[in-house]
Motif scaffolding. Structure first.
Motif, PDB file in Angstrom:
ATOM      1  N   ARG A  70      -5.654   2.615   0.056  1.00 10.92           N
ATOM      2  CA  ARG A  70      -5.359   3.019   1.444  1.00 10.92           C
ATOM      3  C   ARG A  70      -5.912   2.032   2.466  1.00 10.92           C
ATOM      4  O   ARG A  70      -5.256   1.735   3.456  1.00 10.92           O
ATOM      5  CB  ARG A  70      -5.900   4.418   1.726  1.00 10.92           C
ATOM      6  N   ARG A 112       0.817  -1.219   0.000  1.00 12.87           N
ATOM      7  CA  ARG A 112       0.000   0.000   0.000  1.00 12.87           C
ATOM      8  C   ARG A 112       0.853   1.273   0.000  1.00 12.87           C
ATOM      9  O   ARG A 112       0.310   2.367  -0.036  1.00 12.87           O
ATOM     10  CB  ARG A 112      -0.926   0.010   1.216  1.00 12.87           C
ATOM     11  N   SER A 172       1.180  11.535  -5.893  1.00  6.66           N
ATOM     12  CA  SER A 172       0.646  10.336  -6.531  1.00  6.66           C
ATOM     13  C   SER A 172       0.166   9.346  -5.479  1.00  6.66           C
ATOM     14  O   SER A 172       0.801   9.167  -4.447  1.00  6.66           O
ATOM     15  CB  SER A 172       1.722   9.662  -7.397  1.00  6.66           C
ATOM     16  N   THR A 173      -0.940   8.686  -5.768  1.00  2.00           N
ATOM     17  CA  THR A 173      -1.470   7.657  -4.862  1.00  2.00           C
ATOM     18  C   THR A 173      -1.174   6.255  -5.384  1.00  2.00           C
ATOM     19  O   THR A 173      -1.686   5.279  -4.852  1.00  2.00           O
ATOM     20  CB  THR A 173      -2.984   7.830  -4.676  1.00  2.00           C
ATOM     21  N   ASP A 206      -7.256   3.338  -5.347  1.00  2.00           N
ATOM     22  CA  ASP A 206      -7.242   3.768  -3.951  1.00  2.00           C
ATOM     23  C   ASP A 206      -7.091   2.553  -3.043  1.00  2.00           C
ATOM     24  O   ASP A 206      -8.054   1.885  -2.701  1.00  2.00           O
ATOM     25  CB  ASP A 206      -8.518   4.537  -3.618  1.00  2.00           C
ATOM     26  N   THR A 264       0.172   2.695  -5.971  1.00  2.00           N
ATOM     27  CA  THR A 264       0.746   1.658  -5.120  1.00  2.00           C
ATOM     28  C   THR A 264       0.719   0.334  -5.869  1.00  2.00           C
ATOM     29  O   THR A 264      -0.036   0.177  -6.838  1.00  2.00           O
ATOM     30  CB  THR A 264      -0.063   1.486  -3.819  1.00  2.00           C
ATOM     31  N   PRO A 322       4.329  11.134  -3.257  1.00  2.00           N
ATOM     32  CA  PRO A 322       3.220  12.084  -3.164  1.00  2.00           C
ATOM     33  C   PRO A 322       3.441  13.255  -4.121  1.00  2.00           C
ATOM     34  O   PRO A 322       4.585  13.649  -4.325  1.00  2.00           O
ATOM     35  CB  PRO A 322       3.268  12.521  -1.704  1.00  2.00           C
ATOM     36  N   ARG A 343       2.714   4.394  -1.089  1.00  2.00           N
ATOM     37  CA  ARG A 343       2.592   5.284  -2.252  1.00  2.00           C
ATOM     38  C   ARG A 343       3.949   5.544  -2.881  1.00  2.00           C
ATOM     39  O   ARG A 343       4.971   5.573  -2.200  1.00  2.00           O
ATOM     40  CB  ARG A 343       1.949   6.587  -1.826  1.00  2.00           C
ATOM     41  N   SER A 344       3.929   5.758  -4.177  1.00  2.00           N
ATOM     42  CA  SER A 344       5.167   5.954  -4.919  1.00  2.00           C
ATOM     43  C   SER A 344       5.865   7.240  -4.509  1.00  2.00           C
ATOM     44  O   SER A 344       6.966   7.209  -3.971  1.00  2.00           O
ATOM     45  CB  SER A 344       4.885   5.959  -6.420  1.00  2.00           C
TER      46      SER A 344
END
Length: 168
Positions: free
Chosen positions: A94, A42, A49-50, A92, A52, A47, A44-45
């Motif tokens: 998260r 999960r 960017s979301t 998404d 994953t 930010p 993130r690469s």
């Protein structure tokens, strides 16, 4: 997790070659996700960017479902993670559940393999409503392979950022 990633045949026929390249790309994504924790999947690469790895797995489940089941097989089914047709929902991750994501992805791959295997030929067509056009199974197999290849490039960077592992 052992990943069975077999290179495409060097002298195979068209269908065998397309099938093998698609399976190779599927296995590459699985390999990029292997041996990572839920938290790492999960991560993130960069930010804002979301993106994953888990988001990519979820997205590719939607891609498989859409192109093989909804387009070629004309199944009237919603997306896995959005009943409104919002493809971005899959990204998404998260609060995404690893087991659910990988189970959905493997389920859609199994459906896709069955649909392709049962199709009389690569000339079988389905309707791509977003384009308003009919498309062949051949185009679908090439398109999905290219979708994996593009996202596997993202997966390379994501994995390197998580634990430094590089290479395919």
């Amino acid at each position: 997790m052992a990943i069975d990633r077999i290179g495409p045949p060097l002298t195979g026929g068209e269908r065998e070659t397309l099938r093998a390249f698609l399976d190779y790309q599927r296995a590459t994504l699985a390999m990029k996700c292997a041996d990572l924790t839920d938290e790492e999947l999960r991560r993130r690469s960069m930010p804002p960017s979301t993106l994953t790895l888990l988001g990519l797995v979820r997205h590719m489940a939607e891609v498989e479902r859409t192109w093989f089941r909804r387009v070629i097989n004309a199944e009237d089914i919603p997306l896995v993670w959005s009943d409104r047709g919002d493809y971005q929902m899959a990204y998404d991750a998260r609060t995404a559940d690893r087991a659910e994501a990988f189970d959905a992805w493997q389920t859609e791959i199994a459906h896709a393999r069955r649909i392709e295997r049962d199709a009389e030929s690569l000339d079988v067509t389905g309707h791509q409503a977003r384009w308003g056009k009919d498309v062949s199974l051949r185009l679908v197999m090439v398109h999905v392979t290219l979708e994996y290849a593009r996202h596997n490039g993202h997966a390379d960077f994501l994995r390197e950022g998580i634990d430094g592992v590089v290479g395919a």
